[in-house]
Design an enzyme around this catalytic site. Structure first.
Site, PDB file in Angstrom:
ATOM      1  N   HIS A   1       9.819   8.849  14.185  1.00  0.00           N
ATOM      2  CA  HIS A   1       8.735   7.928  13.777  1.00  0.00           C
ATOM      3  C   HIS A   1       7.417   8.695  13.618  1.00  0.00           C
ATOM      4  O   HIS A   1       6.408   8.402  14.246  1.00  0.00           O
ATOM      5  CB  HIS A   1       8.579   6.797  14.804  1.00  0.00           C
ATOM      6  CG  HIS A   1       7.951   5.573  14.208  1.00  0.00           C
ATOM      7  ND1 HIS A   1       8.341   4.306  14.529  1.00  0.00           N
ATOM      8  CD2 HIS A   1       6.955   5.424  13.286  1.00  0.00           C
ATOM      9  CE1 HIS A   1       7.608   3.425  13.851  1.00  0.00           C
ATOM     10  NE2 HIS A   1       6.758   4.095  13.082  1.00  0.00           N
TER      11      HIS A   1
ATOM     12  N   ASP B   1      13.293   7.966   9.533  1.00  0.00           N
ATOM     13  CA  ASP B   1      12.169   8.270  10.423  1.00  0.00           C
ATOM     14  C   ASP B   1      12.026   7.210  11.502  1.00  0.00           C
ATOM     15  O   ASP B   1      11.265   7.385  12.447  1.00  0.00           O
ATOM     16  CB  ASP B   1      10.864   8.358   9.607  1.00  0.00           C
ATOM     17  CG  ASP B   1       9.681   8.726  10.484  1.00  0.00           C
ATOM     18  OD1 ASP B   1       9.802   9.730  11.217  1.00  0.00           O
ATOM     19  OD2 ASP B   1       8.656   8.019  10.457  1.00  0.00           O
TER      20      ASP B   1
ATOM     21  N   ASP C   1      10.104  -6.277  -4.797  1.00  0.00           N
ATOM     22  CA  ASP C   1       9.198  -6.859  -3.799  1.00  0.00           C
ATOM     23  C   ASP C   1       9.305  -8.368  -3.907  1.00  0.00           C
ATOM     24  O   ASP C   1       9.550  -8.901  -4.996  1.00  0.00           O
ATOM     25  CB  ASP C   1       7.748  -6.399  -4.065  1.00  0.00           C
ATOM     26  CG  ASP C   1       6.837  -6.630  -2.863  1.00  0.00           C
ATOM     27  OD1 ASP C   1       6.664  -7.787  -2.438  1.00  0.00           O
ATOM     28  OD2 ASP C   1       6.296  -5.639  -2.342  1.00  0.00           O
TER      29      ASP C   1
ATOM     30  N   ASN D   1      14.423 -10.276   6.986  1.00  0.00           N
ATOM     31  CA  ASN D   1      15.060  -9.097   6.358  1.00  0.00           C
ATOM     32  C   ASN D   1      15.708  -8.147   7.369  1.00  0.00           C
ATOM     33  O   ASN D   1      15.890  -6.968   7.082  1.00  0.00           O
ATOM     34  CB  ASN D   1      14.076  -8.361   5.445  1.00  0.00           C
ATOM     35  CG  ASN D   1      12.870  -7.821   6.192  1.00  0.00           C
ATOM     36  OD1 ASN D   1      12.892  -7.721   7.423  1.00  0.00           O
ATOM     37  ND2 ASN D   1      11.825  -7.461   5.470  1.00  0.00           N
TER      38      ASN D   1
ATOM     39  N   ARG E   1       0.822  -1.226   0.000  1.00  0.00           N
ATOM     40  CA  ARG E   1       0.000   0.000   0.000  1.00  0.00           C
ATOM     41  C   ARG E   1       0.852   1.271   0.000  1.00  0.00           C
ATOM     42  O   ARG E   1       0.656   2.167  -0.831  1.00  0.00           O
ATOM     43  CB  ARG E   1      -0.920   0.009   1.224  1.00  0.00           C
ATOM     44  CG  ARG E   1      -2.118  -0.887   1.087  1.00  0.00           C
ATOM     45  CD  ARG E   1      -2.817  -1.030   2.415  1.00  0.00           C
ATOM     46  NE  ARG E   1      -2.037  -1.883   3.297  1.00  0.00           N
ATOM     47  CZ  ARG E   1      -2.343  -3.148   3.568  1.00  0.00           C
ATOM     48  NH1 ARG E   1      -3.417  -3.685   3.068  1.00  0.00           N
ATOM     49  NH2 ARG E   1      -1.580  -3.872   4.360  1.00  0.00           N
ATOM     50  N   ILE E   2       1.825   1.343   0.926  1.00  0.00           N
ATOM     51  CA  ILE E   2       2.613   2.575   1.041  1.00  0.00           C
ATOM     52  C   ILE E   2       3.594   2.691  -0.129  1.00  0.00           C
ATOM     53  O   ILE E   2       3.755   3.763  -0.722  1.00  0.00           O
ATOM     54  CB  ILE E   2       3.344   2.626   2.402  1.00  0.00           C
ATOM     55  CG1 ILE E   2       2.317   2.736   3.530  1.00  0.00           C
ATOM     56  CG2 ILE E   2       4.329   3.785   2.453  1.00  0.00           C
ATOM     57  CD1 ILE E   2       2.888   2.593   4.935  1.00  0.00           C
TER      58      ILE E   2
ATOM     59  N   GLU F   1      14.658   2.714  18.887  1.00  0.00           N
ATOM     60  CA  GLU F   1      13.836   3.886  19.201  1.00  0.00           C
ATOM     61  C   GLU F   1      12.924   3.671  20.413  1.00  0.00           C
ATOM     62  O   GLU F   1      12.486   4.631  21.042  1.00  0.00           O
ATOM     63  CB  GLU F   1      12.970   4.272  17.990  1.00  0.00           C
ATOM     64  CG  GLU F   1      11.876   3.266  17.665  1.00  0.00           C
ATOM     65  CD  GLU F   1      11.127   3.591  16.369  1.00  0.00           C
ATOM     66  OE1 GLU F   1      11.772   3.869  15.343  1.00  0.00           O
ATOM     67  OE2 GLU F   1       9.889   3.555  16.389  1.00  0.00           O
TER      68      GLU F   1
ATOM     69  N   ARG G   1      10.845   0.412   9.119  1.00  0.00           N
ATOM     70  CA  ARG G   1      11.196  -0.036  10.467  1.00  0.00           C
ATOM     71  C   ARG G   1      12.704   0.082  10.619  1.00  0.00           C
ATOM     72  O   ARG G   1      13.461  -0.245   9.695  1.00  0.00           O
ATOM     73  CB  ARG G   1      10.774  -1.489  10.710  1.00  0.00           C
ATOM     74  CG  ARG G   1       9.297  -1.678  11.020  1.00  0.00           C
ATOM     75  CD  ARG G   1       8.885  -1.027  12.353  1.00  0.00           C
ATOM     76  NE  ARG G   1       7.455  -1.124  12.625  1.00  0.00           N
ATOM     77  CZ  ARG G   1       6.551  -0.200  12.310  1.00  0.00           C
ATOM     78  NH1 ARG G   1       6.918   0.909  11.694  1.00  0.00           N
ATOM     79  NH2 ARG G   1       5.274  -0.356  12.624  1.00  0.00           N
TER      80      ARG G   1
ATOM     81  N   PRO H   1       7.755  -4.460   5.318  1.00  0.00           N
ATOM     82  CA  PRO H   1       7.708  -4.674   6.771  1.00  0.00           C
ATOM     83  C   PRO H   1       8.989  -5.326   7.265  1.00  0.00           C
ATOM     84  O   PRO H   1       9.726  -5.918   6.468  1.00  0.00           O
ATOM     85  CB  PRO H   1       6.521  -5.625   6.946  1.00  0.00           C
ATOM     86  CG  PRO H   1       6.366  -6.305   5.647  1.00  0.00           C
ATOM     87  CD  PRO H   1       6.910  -5.406   4.582  1.00  0.00           C
TER      88      PRO H   1
HETATM   89  P1  NAI Z   1       1.936  -3.765   2.945  1.00  0.00           P
HETATM   90  O1  NAI Z   1       1.750  -5.038   3.659  1.00  0.00           O
HETATM   91  O2  NAI Z   1       0.786  -3.191   2.177  1.00  0.00           O
HETATM   92  O3  NAI Z   1       3.163  -3.889   1.920  1.00  0.00           O
HETATM   93  C1  NAI Z   1       4.387  -4.433   2.265  1.00  0.00           C
HETATM   94  C2  NAI Z   1       5.037  -4.963   1.002  1.00  0.00           C
HETATM   95  O4  NAI Z   1       6.363  -5.351   1.328  1.00  0.00           O
HETATM   96  C3  NAI Z   1       4.309  -6.176   0.413  1.00  0.00           C
HETATM   97  O5  NAI Z   1       4.097  -5.985  -0.965  1.00  0.00           O
HETATM   98  C4  NAI Z   1       5.300  -7.334   0.683  1.00  0.00           C
HETATM   99  O6  NAI Z   1       5.256  -8.331  -0.307  1.00  0.00           O
HETATM  100  C5  NAI Z   1       6.620  -6.597   0.660  1.00  0.00           C
HETATM  101  N1  NAI Z   1       7.706  -7.274   1.341  1.00  0.00           N
HETATM  102  C6  NAI Z   1       7.680  -8.048   2.462  1.00  0.00           C
HETATM  103  N2  NAI Z   1       8.915  -8.459   2.780  1.00  0.00           N
HETATM  104  C7  NAI Z   1       9.751  -7.970   1.836  1.00  0.00           C
HETATM  105  C8  NAI Z   1      11.127  -8.045   1.616  1.00  0.00           C
HETATM  106  N3  NAI Z   1      11.935  -8.734   2.436  1.00  0.00           N
HETATM  107  N4  NAI Z   1      11.642  -7.406   0.548  1.00  0.00           N
HETATM  108  C9  NAI Z   1      10.849  -6.706  -0.293  1.00  0.00           C
HETATM  109  N5  NAI Z   1       9.518  -6.596  -0.135  1.00  0.00           N
HETATM  110  C10 NAI Z   1       8.968  -7.205   0.918  1.00  0.00           C
HETATM  111  O7  NAI Z   1       2.443  -2.724   4.045  1.00  0.00           O
HETATM  112  P2  NAI Z   1       2.340  -1.138   4.003  1.00  0.00           P
HETATM  113  O8  NAI Z   1       1.012  -0.703   4.533  1.00  0.00           O
HETATM  114  O9  NAI Z   1       2.757  -0.656   2.683  1.00  0.00           O
HETATM  115  O10 NAI Z   1       3.431  -0.737   5.122  1.00  0.00           O
HETATM  116  C11 NAI Z   1       4.801  -1.020   4.928  1.00  0.00           C
HETATM  117  C12 NAI Z   1       5.549  -0.764   6.219  1.00  0.00           C
HETATM  118  O11 NAI Z   1       5.610   0.621   6.493  1.00  0.00           O
HETATM  119  C13 NAI Z   1       4.911  -1.355   7.486  1.00  0.00           C
HETATM  120  O12 NAI Z   1       5.195  -2.724   7.638  1.00  0.00           O
HETATM  121  C14 NAI Z   1       5.549  -0.540   8.567  1.00  0.00           C
HETATM  122  O13 NAI Z   1       6.744  -1.158   8.984  1.00  0.00           O
HETATM  123  C15 NAI Z   1       5.893   0.776   7.869  1.00  0.00           C
HETATM  124  N6  NAI Z   1       5.119   1.905   8.405  1.00  0.00           N
HETATM  125  C16 NAI Z   1       5.784   2.968   8.975  1.00  0.00           C
HETATM  126  C17 NAI Z   1       5.097   4.039   9.490  1.00  0.00           C
HETATM  127  C18 NAI Z   1       5.780   5.246  10.048  1.00  0.00           C
HETATM  128  O14 NAI Z   1       5.115   6.103  10.673  1.00  0.00           O
HETATM  129  N7  NAI Z   1       7.068   5.440   9.874  1.00  0.00           N
HETATM  130  C19 NAI Z   1       3.633   4.033   9.502  1.00  0.00           C
HETATM  131  C20 NAI Z   1       3.031   2.915   8.825  1.00  0.00           C
HETATM  132  C21 NAI Z   1       3.769   1.877   8.324  1.00  0.00           C
END
Ligand code: NAI
Length: 329
Positions: A295, A258, A175, A211, A155-156, A263, A234, A206
């Site tokens: 963060h 971030d 990905d 990873n 998503r992000i 942290e 993260r 994530p």
């Molecule tokens: P999501 O689940 O929609 O997408 C994550 C993507 O990463 C998926 O397409 C998955 O296949 C891929 N993925 C998993 N392991 C991988 C790897 N080893 N190498 C490459 N790709 C891999 O998650 P979303 O919503 O996009 O969020 C991503 C991350 O952003 C969250 O897990 C969280 O850690 C971080 N986040 C940080 C925030 C902040 O305030 N700094 C706030 C919200 C999320």
């Protein structure tokens, strides 16, 4: 009516908790304490708990709330790397997250950090504070001429690609599970190729047990000289010491972080006046070519409202229909 205890609640969330407690017919109480094995006892008398990204739902903490009769635990954020899902499953605790509260919040912030790096904004602002108006050393680049590499295209990651597309068409993606929607707006390549060809690398996957320190000395050595590295995902996805060393040697031109591996216990509170014991974090913060933020990428009005609302709806769904679409197990 289910009784819910929300941990680590900030002032800006309280009104939303009241509003949506009424909507979902839940009896919600809030505490400023973060969730951990030390504060888990506070959940006594409740049926469900809501935690935040910096809360630690390890085996011990989950055992305590299990003994107190808690049936549901939901984060009000996307990340759930600090929730021991195996333990939750063993104890029969239903665990949920809030996967999609506003991907734009993080993606817009990642782009903001990237642009700030490209145009040397941190150093420029530091100089202005000293009334130093010289521009020597502040020359920037133009994103239209740069290649962006996005690691993690969920998503992000997808929104970040869409946002960067306003600047350049040259976008690479990596990905474990490439998706068709992203293929329309970016080119999937192997991890090493993304490292080799990208001028800006932004991490959006994530943290998993596979990873940890995805970006370390070895990965950095494969990157372009003068690369810009953005991490809003993260902290433990990068080896921060290796990143610092690479910025010092100018292999990495700029880094914007971030999130930080260590942290917990530091971020989201005011540490002003305290001496920061973490020397690595101190060095990162004080380096002219590194941006460190606490963060905060998620932190928009829209996202905060969604996080509170969806966490409460997770609990209400399980109560009413027996399951939630956001269950993690
Ligand atoms: P999501 O689940 O929609 O997408 C994550 C993507 O990463 C998926 O397409 C998955 O296949 C891929 N993925 C998993 N392991 C991988 C790897 N080893 N190498 C490459 N790709 C891999 O998650 P979303 O919503 O996009 O969020 C991503 C991350 O952003 C969250 O897990 C969280 O850690 C971080 N986040 C940080 C925030 C902040 O305030 N700094 C706030 C919200 C999320």
């Amino acid at each position: 009516m289910l009784k819910v205890l929300a941990y680590n609640v900030r002032e800006d969330e309280v009104a939303f908790f009241h509003e949506y407690a009424d909507v979902y017919d839940l009896d919600v109480r809030c505490t400023i304490d973060p969730f951990s094995s030390e504060s888990a006892y506070l959940a006594k008398g409740h049926d469900a708990v809501i935690i935040q990204g910096n809360c630690i739902a390890d085996e011990r903490a989950l055992e305590i709330i299990h003994e107190l009769g808690i049936k549901i635990l939901t984060t009000r954020c996307a990340g759930y790397d600090k929730v021991d899902l195996d333990a939750a499953q063993r104890l029969g605790i239903r665990a949920c997250n809030v996967p999609a509260y506003s991907p734009n919040a993080v993606s817009e912030y990642a782009v903001t950090l990237a642009l700030a790096c490209v145009r040397n904004l941190p150093l420029t602002i530091r100089r202005m504070h000293n009334y130093n108006f010289a521009i020597k050393g502040l020359i920037g680049r133009e994103v239209k001429d740069m290649t962006i590499g996005i690691i993690g295209t969920g998503r992000i990651g997808y929104e970040t690609i869409r946002n960067f597309r306003g600047f350049t068409d040259s976008i690479l993606a990596y990905d474990l599970y490439p998706n068709d929607k992203v293929k329309e707006i970016a080119d999937y390549v192997a991890f090493d190729e993304l490292l080799k060809r990208s001028d800006i690398i932004s991490i959006h996957c994530p943290l998993t047990k596979d990873n940890y320190h995805l970006i370390d000395k070895e990965a950095i050595s494969k990157m372009k000289d003068g690369v810009i590295l953005i991490n809003t995902s993260r902290g433990a996805l990068i080896d921060a010491q290796d990143v610092l060393d690479a910025v010092k040697s100018h292999k990495i031109a700029k880094a914007a972080l971030d999130v930080y591996e260590y942290e917990n216990g530091l971020y989201l509170k005011n540490n002003a006046g305290d001496d920061l014991e973490d020397q690595l974090l101190k060095e990162l913060i004080n380096h002219n070519n590194i941006i460190v933020t606490p963060h905060i990428a998620f932190y928009t009005d829209e996202a905060v409202k969604n996080m509170v609302q969806i966490s409460l709806s997770n609990i209400a769904e399980i109560e009413k229909s027996g399951s939630s679409q956001n269950e993690l197990i």
